[in-house]
Design an enzyme around this catalytic site. Structure first.
Site, PDB file in Angstrom:
ATOM      1  N   ASP A 156       3.899  -6.983   5.380  1.00  0.00           N
ATOM      2  CA  ASP A 156       4.001  -5.591   5.847  1.00  0.00           C
ATOM      3  C   ASP A 156       3.031  -5.291   6.985  1.00  0.00           C
ATOM      4  O   ASP A 156       3.424  -4.830   8.050  1.00  0.00           O
ATOM      5  CB  ASP A 156       3.705  -4.613   4.702  1.00  0.00           C
ATOM      6  N   ARG A 215     -11.244   1.895  -2.013  1.00  0.00           N
ATOM      7  CA  ARG A 215     -10.739   2.554  -0.795  1.00  0.00           C
ATOM      8  C   ARG A 215     -11.830   3.215   0.041  1.00  0.00           C
ATOM      9  O   ARG A 215     -11.890   2.999   1.250  1.00  0.00           O
ATOM     10  CB  ARG A 215      -9.638   3.566  -1.140  1.00  0.00           C
ATOM     11  N   ASP A 219      -3.078   5.790  -2.276  1.00  0.00           N
ATOM     12  CA  ASP A 219      -3.891   5.100  -1.277  1.00  0.00           C
ATOM     13  C   ASP A 219      -3.838   5.771   0.091  1.00  0.00           C
ATOM     14  O   ASP A 219      -4.851   5.843   0.787  1.00  0.00           O
ATOM     15  CB  ASP A 219      -3.477   3.626  -1.181  1.00  0.00           C
ATOM     16  N   SER A 225       4.096  -4.822  -6.868  1.00  0.00           N
ATOM     17  CA  SER A 225       3.063  -4.750  -5.840  1.00  0.00           C
ATOM     18  C   SER A 225       1.698  -5.042  -6.473  1.00  0.00           C
ATOM     19  O   SER A 225       1.401  -4.623  -7.594  1.00  0.00           O
ATOM     20  CB  SER A 225       3.121  -3.361  -5.192  1.00  0.00           C
TER      21      SER A 225
HETATM   22  N1  ARG Z   1      -2.407   3.302  -9.370  1.00  0.00           N
HETATM   23  C1  ARG Z   1      -3.668   2.797  -8.998  1.00  0.00           C
HETATM   24  C2  ARG Z   1      -4.413   3.776  -8.151  1.00  0.00           C
HETATM   25  O1  ARG Z   1      -3.815   4.675  -7.622  1.00  0.00           O
HETATM   26  C3  ARG Z   1      -3.563   1.451  -8.334  1.00  0.00           C
HETATM   27  C4  ARG Z   1      -2.920   1.468  -6.985  1.00  0.00           C
HETATM   28  C5  ARG Z   1      -2.803   0.093  -6.496  1.00  0.00           C
HETATM   29  N2  ARG Z   1      -2.189   0.031  -5.239  1.00  0.00           N
HETATM   30  C6  ARG Z   1      -1.258  -0.866  -4.952  1.00  0.00           C
HETATM   31  N3  ARG Z   1      -0.839  -0.865  -3.726  1.00  0.00           N
HETATM   32  N4  ARG Z   1      -0.785  -1.706  -5.828  1.00  0.00           N
HETATM   33  O2  ARG Z   1      -5.597   3.668  -7.987  1.00  0.00           O
END
Ligand code: ARG
Length: 443
Positions: free
Chosen positions: A32, A111, A140, A196
């Site tokens: 991506d 993050r 994210d 993912s």
């Molecule tokens: N749901 C979790 C969070 O919002 C994990 C997110 C993980 N991101 C991913 N692209 N798999 O913190």
């Protein structure tokens, strides 16, 4: 880095590069963000790729080479592991952060750390834009963008997955593959997992794809970090974690003589022991900030051990009422971290309140780790509210048991009153019932 400094630096560098349109891309090395890199170049951007080393299992040299070949003006791989542990994970441990009672925030903590790195780079190269490959439905995107706006005022965000020009061009993976072929973008040799993955040294998360159906059990072999508890060693592992003012300062592993005091090493050891013994697997449905429920599977071995030990030590060191307030604040802080508000005034305020109560949280906790579980075996603190003489059944201490009579009697006043009105209530109900000739209106 102060905001004033950031703004001045950026303003001058941007003037020099006004026509250049420099963008810093949060690059992962995957398909991506590789396609995004090339697409950004086609939109007239000079792309500087940023890849954070957060301890994930990744060939950073290979990713760097790949981004360079795809035409990145510069590729920066930054080792942020220590920064992640000291500035994000340790505060999370000392605040006992947990989102919706179960999620230890492995992605949410990483993050704001990545954002710091990206902003530092954007300032250095005089970029006017920051780009990321997060989708428009998740958390994210919020964490990236809020963080960037806070640390780098005036920065513009490029989020291709929210730009119709991009997502209409790539409605599915097939189109990405075709684009990759025509632009010499290397396509991963191993087939993509049907979910993912987000990985760093704190955790690995799995979501989306076939996991979207919350009744689907975690498929065989999904876990990359931890041993299946059923296959974990038959011999337990013993260790002692020491904290100073709420922050982990050393770990001693049984049968290994020297305690380890380096922050990164402490975290690595906890991770390694937790992973080997199958600690920290969860499978949950959580509430995303955006208002969508999502299902996630996580493995968080080290932080699970650290959290168990820290919570236990607090039981010795925190006053009962302070503990209650702290639990409330901890909940708030977890929500702020989850919602991408690390760089917000409310987060800074909550964090400083919690830090205040941690000043006395100093001591050690002995743990046993065995087949997916963490057991606390004992704890000690040099200055503790625990008073063995006061609590002992064998010693009277500075305590008169006669006082307990009055204490209980006074507390019983309220309980008696509660029962009294219940009786009155049911009497008046019976009277009303008789007046309606026994015709019951309700039971
Ligand atoms: N749901 C979790 C969070 O919002 C994990 C997110 C993980 N991101 C991913 N692209 N798999 O913190």
């Amino acid at each position: 880095m102060t905001l004033g400094y950031v703004m001045k630096e950026r303003a001058s560098k941007q003037r020099m590069t006004e026509e250049a349109k420099i963008v810093v891309l949060a690059y992962s090395g995957g398909l991506d963000t590789s396609c995004i890199l090339v697409w950004l170049r086609q939109q007239g951007f000079q792309v500087v790729a940023y890849l954070a080393n957060l301890g994930q299992d990744e060939d950073f040299e290979d990713a760097k080479l790949k981004a360079t070949k795809l035409g990145a003006k510069e590729v920066v791989v930054e080792d942020q592991q220590l920064e992640l542990v000291q500035d994000f994970v340790w505060p999370a441990v000392s605040a006992d952060l947990i989102y919706e009672d179960r999620y230890q925030l492995g992605t949410a903590l990483a993050r704001p750390c990545i954002v710091r790195g990206i902003v530092r780079l954007a300032v250095r190269v005089g970029a006017g834009y920051i780009a990321h490959g997060a989708t428009g439905k998740g958390n994210d995107q919020i964490r990236f963008e809020l963080g960037c706006h806070a640390l780098c005022p005036g920065i513009k965000i490029v989020a291709p997955w929210k730009d119709p020009a991009f997502y209409e061009r790539f409605p599915g993976r097939q189109e990405l593959f075709e684009y990759a072929h025509t632009h010499d973008i290397p396509v991963p040799v191993t087939p993509k997992a049907p979910w993912s993955i987000d990985a760093n040294m704190v955790h690995i998360s799995y979501e989306s794809g076939i996991l979207e159906n919350p009744s689907t059990h975690p498929p065989e072999g999904i876990f990359q970090l931890t041993t299946d508890p059923e296959e974990a060693p038959d011999t337990p592992q013993y260790l002692t974690l020491t904290f100073k003012a709420g922050i982990p300062t050393s770990v001693s592993v049984k049968d290994q003589d020297t305690p380890v005091t380096d922050a990164l090493e402490i975290f690595r050891i906890c991770n390694q022991i937790g992973a080997q013994h199958g600690v920290g697997r969860i499978d949950i449905v959580e509430n995303r900030f955006i208002g969508i429920k999502s299902r996630g599977i996580y493995e968080t071995p080290g932080l699970t051990l650290l959290r168990a030990a820290h919570l236990d030590l607090e039981a010795l060191c925190l006053d009962r009422e302070v503990r209650k307030i702290k639990a409330y604040l901890s909940n708030l802080m977890a929500e702020q971290v989850y919602n991408g508000l690390w760089y917000s005034p409310e987060f800074e305020y909550t964090r400083s309140c919690i830090e205040n109560c941690q000043l006395t949280v100093t001591g050690s906790v002995d743990l046993k780790v065995y087949k997916g579980n963490v057991y606390v075996l004992g704890r000690e603190a040099p200055v503790s509210l625990y008073n063995q003489e006061l609590v002992s059944m064998d010693v009277q201490g500075d305590y008169d048991p006669i006082d307990a009579r009055g204490f209980i009697r006074i507390n019983a006043v309220r309980l008696r009153e509660h029962q009294r009105i219940k009786t009155i209530g049911s009497t008046s109900y019976r009277i009303k019932d008789q007046k309606t000739n026994g015709q019951k209106t309700s039971s």
